[in-house]
Scaffold this active site. Structure first.
Site, PDB file in Angstrom:
ATOM      1  N   LEU A  32       0.864  -1.181   0.000  1.00 43.14           N
ATOM      2  CA  LEU A  32       0.000   0.000   0.000  1.00 43.14           C
ATOM      3  C   LEU A  32       0.899   1.228   0.000  1.00 43.14           C
ATOM      4  O   LEU A  32       1.988   1.212   0.589  1.00 43.14           O
ATOM      5  CB  LEU A  32      -0.896   0.038   1.250  1.00 43.14           C
ATOM      6  CG  LEU A  32      -1.984  -1.030   1.410  1.00 43.14           C
ATOM      7  CD1 LEU A  32      -2.724  -0.817   2.731  1.00 43.14           C
ATOM      8  CD2 LEU A  32      -2.959  -1.009   0.249  1.00 43.14           C
ATOM      9  N   ASP A  33       0.441   2.293  -0.641  1.00 46.37           N
ATOM     10  CA  ASP A  33       1.185   3.549  -0.603  1.00 46.37           C
ATOM     11  C   ASP A  33       1.293   4.044   0.837  1.00 46.37           C
ATOM     12  O   ASP A  33       0.461   3.717   1.690  1.00 46.37           O
ATOM     13  CB  ASP A  33       0.477   4.628  -1.433  1.00 46.37           C
ATOM     14  CG  ASP A  33       0.435   4.307  -2.912  1.00 46.37           C
ATOM     15  OD1 ASP A  33       1.246   3.483  -3.369  1.00 46.37           O
ATOM     16  OD2 ASP A  33      -0.424   4.885  -3.607  1.00 46.37           O
ATOM     17  N   ARG A  34       2.298   4.847   1.095  1.00 46.03           N
ATOM     18  CA  ARG A  34       2.521   5.389   2.433  1.00 46.03           C
ATOM     19  C   ARG A  34       1.264   6.035   3.005  1.00 46.03           C
ATOM     20  O   ARG A  34       0.895   5.810   4.163  1.00 46.03           O
ATOM     21  CB  ARG A  34       3.650   6.434   2.388  1.00 46.03           C
ATOM     22  CG  ARG A  34       3.917   7.093   3.741  1.00 46.03           C
ATOM     23  CD  ARG A  34       4.802   8.323   3.575  1.00 46.03           C
ATOM     24  NE  ARG A  34       6.135   7.947   3.142  1.00 46.03           N
ATOM     25  CZ  ARG A  34       7.154   7.686   3.973  1.00 46.03           C
ATOM     26  NH1 ARG A  34       6.962   7.754   5.281  1.00 46.03           N
ATOM     27  NH2 ARG A  34       8.342   7.369   3.504  1.00 46.03           N
ATOM     28  N   THR A  70      -1.877   5.621   2.137  1.00 48.40           N
ATOM     29  CA  THR A  70      -3.099   4.805   2.086  1.00 48.40           C
ATOM     30  C   THR A  70      -3.223   3.992   3.364  1.00 48.40           C
ATOM     31  O   THR A  70      -2.260   3.355   3.804  1.00 48.40           O
ATOM     32  CB  THR A  70      -3.066   3.860   0.882  1.00 48.40           C
ATOM     33  OG1 THR A  70      -2.923   4.624  -0.314  1.00 48.40           O
ATOM     34  CG2 THR A  70      -4.349   3.046   0.801  1.00 48.40           C
ATOM     35  N   ARG A  82      -5.502   6.131  -7.924  1.00 52.21           N
ATOM     36  CA  ARG A  82      -5.190   7.563  -7.938  1.00 52.21           C
ATOM     37  C   ARG A  82      -5.074   8.086  -9.373  1.00 52.21           C
ATOM     38  O   ARG A  82      -5.654   9.127  -9.722  1.00 52.21           O
ATOM     39  CB  ARG A  82      -3.905   7.820  -7.160  1.00 52.21           C
ATOM     40  CG  ARG A  82      -4.018   7.457  -5.693  1.00 52.21           C
ATOM     41  CD  ARG A  82      -2.660   7.361  -5.008  1.00 52.21           C
ATOM     42  NE  ARG A  82      -1.973   8.655  -5.008  1.00 52.21           N
ATOM     43  CZ  ARG A  82      -0.755   8.826  -4.508  1.00 52.21           C
ATOM     44  NH1 ARG A  82      -0.090   7.795  -3.997  1.00 52.21           N
ATOM     45  NH2 ARG A  82      -0.199  10.026  -4.530  1.00 52.21           N
TER      46      ARG A  82
END
Length: 219
Positions: A50-52, A54, A151
């Protein structure tokens, strides 16, 4: 902890915590994996990322066999991923599928994913769950696993995520400056003949008011 069995963990990753060490250092999830052994000799490992910024459901494998099986689920699109996002504006339709190939582009000040016919096939199903007219709550199901897929796809249809510094610059002032993307639920059909693993992550505090403003009623 959202789910635990001998092979799999699903944790609720907080927004702002990177899953891997970055070039600038700082806190990241790998520093804490030893605390998630729960009696096993080896620490669990990431089955996906997961992105930082998120938050929400993040899957870890506790054994080599589980990691291989989980990797296959994510690689083949059999892992059911549900994300909640707050986007700018209100889509004209109630639901749809975004089918735009994505390609990584290096920029002077970093990189981003861009729509490009020569890129990797990327599919995202979305459904409008609520709106206040200015912002909307979308439920997104990525059918492929490209970096920044939700995104980039939402921005490509004219509805960037609130707080997205890459694909929605200037949107942070609409509802705070944090990315409004939450990994709400995961479904993992890991073992044949057995019910799939299911987990759901609660909406984090910094997103509660925004989702409620778009029509979500927490139980």
């Amino acid at each position: 902890m959202l789910y635990r069995d001998p092979a799999v963990l699903v944790i609720d990753k907080p927004a702002g915590l990177a899953v891997h060490a970055g070039p600038k250092g700082g806190e990241h999830l790998m520093l804490y994996l030893d605390a998630l052994r729960f009696g096993l000799n080896r620490r669990p490992e990431l089955a996906h990322r997961l992105d930082r910024e998120t938050s929400g459901c993040l899957v870890l494998g506790r054994t080599a066999k589980a990691l291989a099986a989980l990797g296959e689920l994510f690689a083949t699109g059999l892992a059911g991923k549900t994300y909640w996002a707050v986007v700018v504006g209100k889509p004209r339709e109630e639901a749809g599928t975004i089918d735009y190939a994505l390609k990584k582009r290096e920029k002077k000040f970093g990189w981003r994913m861009e729509v490009d016919r020569s890129g990797l096939a990327s599919l995202t199903e979305w459904r409008l769950r609520g709106s206040d007219g200015r912002l909307s709550w979308l439920e997104c199901r990525p059918l492929t696993g490209r970096t920044h897929q939700i995104r980039a796809h939402c921005a490509a249809i004219g509805h960037p995520l609130v707080g997205d510094a890459i694909y929605g610059r200037g949107t942070g002032t609409l509802a705070g400056d944090r990315l409004m993307l939450h990994s709400r639920a995961i479904v993992l059909p890991l073992a044949a003949g057995k019910p799939p693993i299911r987990a759901e992550a609660p909406v984090p505090e910094h997103m509660l008011a925004v989702f409620q403003g778009c029509g979500w009623a927490s139980s």
